[in-house]
Design a protein around this motif. Structure first.
Motif, PDB file in Angstrom:
ATOM      1  N   GLU A 210       1.418   9.162  -6.128  1.00  0.00           N
ATOM      2  CA  GLU A 210       1.731  10.561  -5.917  1.00  0.00           C
ATOM      3  C   GLU A 210       2.861  11.023  -6.833  1.00  0.00           C
ATOM      4  O   GLU A 210       2.857  12.151  -7.313  1.00  0.00           O
ATOM      5  CB  GLU A 210       2.141  10.789  -4.450  1.00  0.00           C
TER       6      GLU A 210
ATOM      7  N   ARG B  89       0.833  -1.213   0.000  1.00  0.00           N
ATOM      8  CA  ARG B  89       0.000   0.000   0.000  1.00  0.00           C
ATOM      9  C   ARG B  89       0.860   1.253   0.000  1.00  0.00           C
ATOM     10  O   ARG B  89       0.556   2.233  -0.679  1.00  0.00           O
ATOM     11  CB  ARG B  89      -0.920   0.000   1.216  1.00  0.00           C
ATOM     12  N   GLU B  90       1.942   1.235   0.782  1.00  0.00           N
ATOM     13  CA  GLU B  90       2.850   2.385   0.792  1.00  0.00           C
ATOM     14  C   GLU B  90       3.442   2.608  -0.590  1.00  0.00           C
ATOM     15  O   GLU B  90       3.523   3.751  -1.055  1.00  0.00           O
ATOM     16  CB  GLU B  90       3.984   2.159   1.794  1.00  0.00           C
TER      17      GLU B  90
ATOM     18  N   GLY C 258       0.879   4.054  -2.916  1.00  0.00           N
ATOM     19  CA  GLY C 258       0.644   5.452  -2.586  1.00  0.00           C
ATOM     20  C   GLY C 258       1.769   6.342  -3.076  1.00  0.00           C
ATOM     21  O   GLY C 258       1.542   7.407  -3.632  1.00  0.00           O
ATOM     22  N   GLU C 259       3.006   5.880  -2.900  1.00  0.00           N
ATOM     23  CA  GLU C 259       4.158   6.655  -3.360  1.00  0.00           C
ATOM     24  C   GLU C 259       4.184   6.747  -4.871  1.00  0.00           C
ATOM     25  O   GLU C 259       4.457   7.799  -5.427  1.00  0.00           O
ATOM     26  CB  GLU C 259       5.457   6.015  -2.861  1.00  0.00           C
TER      27      GLU C 259
ATOM     28  N   SER D 140      -2.740  10.588  -8.754  1.00  0.00           N
ATOM     29  CA  SER D 140      -3.665  10.694  -7.629  1.00  0.00           C
ATOM     30  C   SER D 140      -4.705  11.750  -7.918  1.00  0.00           C
ATOM     31  O   SER D 140      -4.423  12.743  -8.577  1.00  0.00           O
ATOM     32  CB  SER D 140      -2.929  10.968  -6.325  1.00  0.00           C
TER      33      SER D 140
END
Length: 104
Positions: free
Chosen positions: A96, A88-89, A92-93, A101
């Motif tokens: 972004e 998940r990290e 997300g990275e 996003s």
């Protein structure tokens, strides 16, 4: 050999063959997971925890007696939880950094 011995040998051979097939399937799945983790760019620490948990699952020495697989399953589930969080990290990275996003 009498009938009972013959039957017992056949049953044990069938059970051994079943365990061999299950072991080969499990090994193939572990190899697939290893390849997917490598391709996904998951950090080495998270992969190390996962493979350490898998090794502990198959290790004959346990914290709890073998009929109770709670410690084995707990180690694997904890490692999978860690991998999921790291994935998940990473998502997300990546979301972004590439501007995909939505900002919600």
């Amino acid at each position: 050999m009498n009938d009972f011995t013959t039957t017992a040998v056949v049953v044990l051979a069938a059970v051994a063959a079943l365990f061999l097939v299950l072991g080969i399937v499990a090994l193939a799945r572990l190899f697939r997971v290893w390849r997917e983790l490598r391709d996904a760019g998951v950090p080495g620490g998270a992969k190390l925890w996962f493979y350490a948990a898998v090794c502990y699952f198959f290790w004959p020495v346990d914290l709890l007696p073998d009929p109770v697989y709670l410690d084995d399953l707990g180690a694997v589930l904890l490692a999978l939880h860690n991998l999921r969080g790291r994935a998940r990290e990473l998502r997300g990275e990546q979301g972004e950094s590439d501007g995909s996003s939505t900002g919600r």
